[in-house]
Design a protein around this motif. Structure first.
Motif: not given
Length: 847
Positions: A25, A283-284, A287-288, A290, A686, A781
């Protein structure tokens, strides 16, 4: 036991391989605004008259791009380094050039352009398959040409024939390849074998040579294709006489604005004061979940046109002012069917107001504490999630009649004038507008960002870890055999005698009356005879699998007295209850983790908001933790040493982590809070920076939800399917955590109501221990999960294998007809929400 260990070992073993497949990303890339169109003057064409101008110019320029024409016969040195060129489109009628050098140099020019990320679009003849050598035509340029075609995504095999008896059409997309006339091999009389090399290559016309030589395999040939790096349309299948078979408008648009079908989101960041914090939050969240995404600044969008944004299922926009974003670009994207989410209020602007559907929009920002309520249809399965007591800033807004309000303030007066979020259809697209800054920086609204995408997108999907955790802090712990009721009554009665304020006196009197109604039992009897029996019943009722965290002392000793550190408090409870509760926890399937030698945070400095005595150095921490470890082994055996640790006060520093790791190599998980309230350590799901510990933070707590808690629980679940909740055995004895001593029956009733609603809405939540969750988080993750839409099918791509299952949620336009390589977990017809489980590399939902 052995098979379980091997399974987990295999899961962890594939992590490195899976990690290598993770998508990258990054900030979106500028593409250039010019399309270079090359023709041959030797074929009778000029800048003002050529097939590219006739068939492509209008479609190129109407999409906000410029056209630059160039004559092949003048060579390519004058074109320089191709700045601002996003694509090269060629159209030649013949395939032979004057010399071999011309053919080689042309191939090198095109390959160099492709290496710069410029799309290569070849229509009709490539133009330089062969060359003249004297009176002879030679055809040995393929070794120079093939590398270019490989960059487009095809392999030019050859095996030419013009015998129509040996050529047949086996697939055609009529809308693309039969615009003015039907394809007919008896008229085209032309075959070259062209083989797609990549998954992104879309075939629109495919032939087969029935007498193919062995080297040609099955003889299939894709003669009209489009890929993410270019396109190719073979001569004789583009035009026939005055008839154009290729749908040139559709072809050039798809070639220039290729959409590979993968679900992804564009993010545009404007002039927010804390833009880095907002970007990190997005972003998080993605990210989580997908979710593939690109982030754009206004500067990065200078080479972008509205068509470039068509690949995105939605745009998420975060800005303070309209001037800080490319508004015309965004508006054009929405007008053509795009979906747009403003994740915070923007300063009023007449043009923006008209776009988002506001008649009147106040410049002044107002602060409200009452919270808000969102329409149930906003959430998955239509669950009702109140946002009670959530502080938020809102602007007064009078919306247009075609606006649908999705959430408004919980106020008795003028609630309709303070919409918190609304949606509006605009031309062919749709807008969701958040009239607050709540989503900007709060980790507890990441699910609302994801759910906003579900709200506007026609089809969308995301990953879910599907993990539910119930942690019990301070269990087992030292208990004092104390009847808290008389002690508390005396405490508040003494306060009442000295209180002069009428309001405060009334509050104290209410607390005393509540306390009088409570049972007279001691803490020890309550925990053993009431509380423990009830939470065991919850195991059956809700499917909970608990993780409890043992603490040995409640002293304030961080330096040790002359006798050194020792465990004393743990053995003071009646009938050795603390020890027995640890055994009972293990026997009932609990994970037994560590909460500490005592309740002093493992830090070298005093926490600002907590009465915790700092430790002098790491060596002292290690001594206290070693005492804890030895005591643990004596009580429960070395095999039961803890895997997880919850930090006292949810605070620990780097030195504390080092000490913990040195004494307890078995501990792999450290838990604090997802969102700090009073100086606690905030965590993400994380690894710690040194990769020694995995962090599994707690999101909510208590037997009844306070303030943001209920919204936070459902928000995190909508982000990526996680519930992380903790309780204490003695909450009933705490004024704040018992709502001023409402009593155990009240707390129990509220807890059962909230988790009963959760179970009713999502009965498939996998409740597990923190230890088991560790393996799930590490694999999830580290896994790349992608989604692709093809017609009426959602394709799901996961790493697959290793015996691991992935949970996927999606919103589809109508009920599914078929599930391929996945099993149904839940489908809700009223909202179109579907949840499936798969352990395959590729699976699909068909509707």
């Amino acid at each position: 036991m052995k098979s379980s260990f091997i399974k987990r070992a295999l899961i962890l073993l594939v992590i490195l391989c899976v990690f290598l497949t993770l998508p990258v990303y990054s900030f979106g890339q500028t593409k250039g605004l010019t399309v270079l169109c090359i023709y041959k003057s030797s074929e009778g064409y000029s800048d003002d008259s050529n097939p590219l101008k006739w068939f492509f110019e209008k479609d190129i320029t109407s999409n906000g791009l410029r056209v630059k024409y160039h004559d092949f016969d003048k060579g390519f040195a004058s074109l320089g380094n191709l700045e601002d060129i996003r694509a090269i489109v060629t159209w030649y009628n013949g395939g032979v050039v004057a010399s071999k050098d011309i053919g080689i140099n042309y191939a090198k020019f095109m390959i160099n352009a492709a290496d710069k990320g410029i799309k290569i679009i070849v229509v009709n003849s490539y133009g330089a398959y062969g060359y003249k050598e004297g009176n002879e035509t030679k055809w040995d340029l393929l070794p120079y040409i093939r590398p270019l075609f490989v960059k487009i995504g095809i392999y030019f095999q050859g095996f030419w024939t013009n015998n129509p008896n040996n050529i047949k059409i086996i697939y055609k997309d009529s809308a693309m390849v039969e615009k003015d006339e039907k394809q007919d091999v008896t008229k085209s009389l032309h075959y070259q074998q062209i083989i797609p090399l990549r998954e992104d290559v879309k075939t629109f016309l495919q032939l087969q040579r029935t007498d193919a030589p062995p080297q040609a395999g099955d003889g299939k040939s894709s003669v009209i294709v489009i890929s993410k790096t270019g396109a190719f349309a073979l001569e004789n299948y583009v035009v026939r006489g005055s008839k154009v078979m290729l749908n040139t408008s559709a072809f050039i648009r798809e070639a220039l604005f290729y959409d590979d079908g993968y679900l992804n989101v564009g993010v545009i960041i404007g002039d927010l004061d804390r833009s880095e914090t907002v970007i990190n939050n997005i972003r998080y969240a993605f990210k989580y979940a997908k979710i593939l995404y690109d982030i754009y600044s206004k500067e990065k969008l200078k080479g972008i046109v509205a068509g470039d944004l068509s690949e995105y299922e939605a745009l998420v926009i975060a800005t303070k002012t309209k001037s800080a974003i490319p508004f015309a670009l965004i508006k054009g994207y929405v007008e053509n069917g795009g979906k747009c989410i403003f994740m915070n209020y923007v300063e009023p602007d007449n043009e923006l107001n008209e776009f988002i559907g506001v008649k009147e929009y106040a410049k002044q920002i107002e602060y409200f504490k009452q919270g808000f309520t969102l329409t149930p249809s906003f959430f998955m399965n239509g669950v009702n999630v109140p946002g009670d007591d959530i502080d938020c800033n809102v602007r007064r807004a009078i919306v247009e009649n075609d606006v649908r309000v999705l959430g408004k303030l919980n106020t008795l007066f003028d609630a309709e004038k303070y919409p918190v979020v609304w949606e509006r259809s605009f031309k062919k697209g749709k807008i969701v507008y958040w009239n607050t800054n709540l989503l900007d920086e709060s980790k507890l609204t990441r699910g609302a960002i994801v759910q906003s995408i579900y709200r506007v997108a026609d089809i969308f999907a995301s990953g879910m870890i599907n993990v539910g955790l119930i942690m019990i802090d301070d269990f087992p712990a030292p208990w004092w055999n104390v009847a808290y009721k008389p002690y508390r009554i005396k405490y508040y009665s003494d306060m009442l005698q000295n209180e002069k304020d009428k309001f405060n006196r009334k509050k104290l009197e209410e607390i005393i009356e509540k306390l009088k109604k409570l049972p007279d039992e001691t803490d020890t009897l309550f925990i053993s005879d009431v509380w423990f029996k009830d939470i065991l019943a919850w195991q059956k009722q809700f499917g909970f699998v608990y993780s409890s965290f043992l603490i040995f002392n409640y002293n304030r000793d961080t330096k040790a007295d002359e006798a050194g550190f020792s465990v004393r408090d743990f053995y003071l409870s009646q009938n050795g209850l603390s020890t027995k509760m640890g055994i009972a926890a293990l026997e009932n399937g609990f994970e037994l983790g560590l909460h500490g030698y005592n309740h002093m945070s493992l830090t070298l400095t005093k926490p600002a908001e907590y009465d915790s005595v700092p430790w002098p150095d790491k060596k002292t921490m290690i001594r206290a933790l070693t005492v804890s470890k030895n005591e643990w082994i004596a009580l429960y055996g070395e095999s039961a040493l803890p895997f997880s640790y919850v930090a006292p006060h949810n605070i620990i520093d780097a030195t504390g982590l080092q000490a913990l790791g040195e004494v307890f190599p078995t501990i792999r998980v450290v838990a604090t809070l997802y969102v700090a309230k009073s100086g606690e350590v905030e965590q993400e799901f994380d690894w710690t920076p040194d990769n020694r510990f995995y962090q599994i933070p707690r999101i909510t707590s208590g037997y009844y939800f306070q303030d943001f808690d209920k919204f936070a629980l459902y928000d995190a679940f909508h982000n990526f399917g996680v519930i992380s909740h903790f309780i204490h055995p003695d909450d009933v004895f705490d004024e704040m955590r018992s709502k001023s001593y409402e009593g155990w029956l009240w707390l129990k009733s509220n807890f059962e109501k909230e988790f009963g609603t959760l179970k009713q809405s999502y009965p498939w939540i996998r409740w597990m221990t923190v230890k088991d969750a560790f393996y799930e988080f590490v694999v999830y993750n580290s896994s790349a999960i992608n989604f692709k839409v093809k017609n009426n099918t959602l394709e799901i791509y996961t790493p697959g294998g290793a015996g691991h299952s992935y949970f996927i949620r999606a919103r589809i336009p109508k009920q599914h007809k078929q599930l391929i390589n996945c099993s149904l977990v839940q489908y809700t017809p009223s909202t179109g929400d579907i949840v499936v489980k798969t352990n395959k590399y590729k699976s699909a939902i068909v509707w």
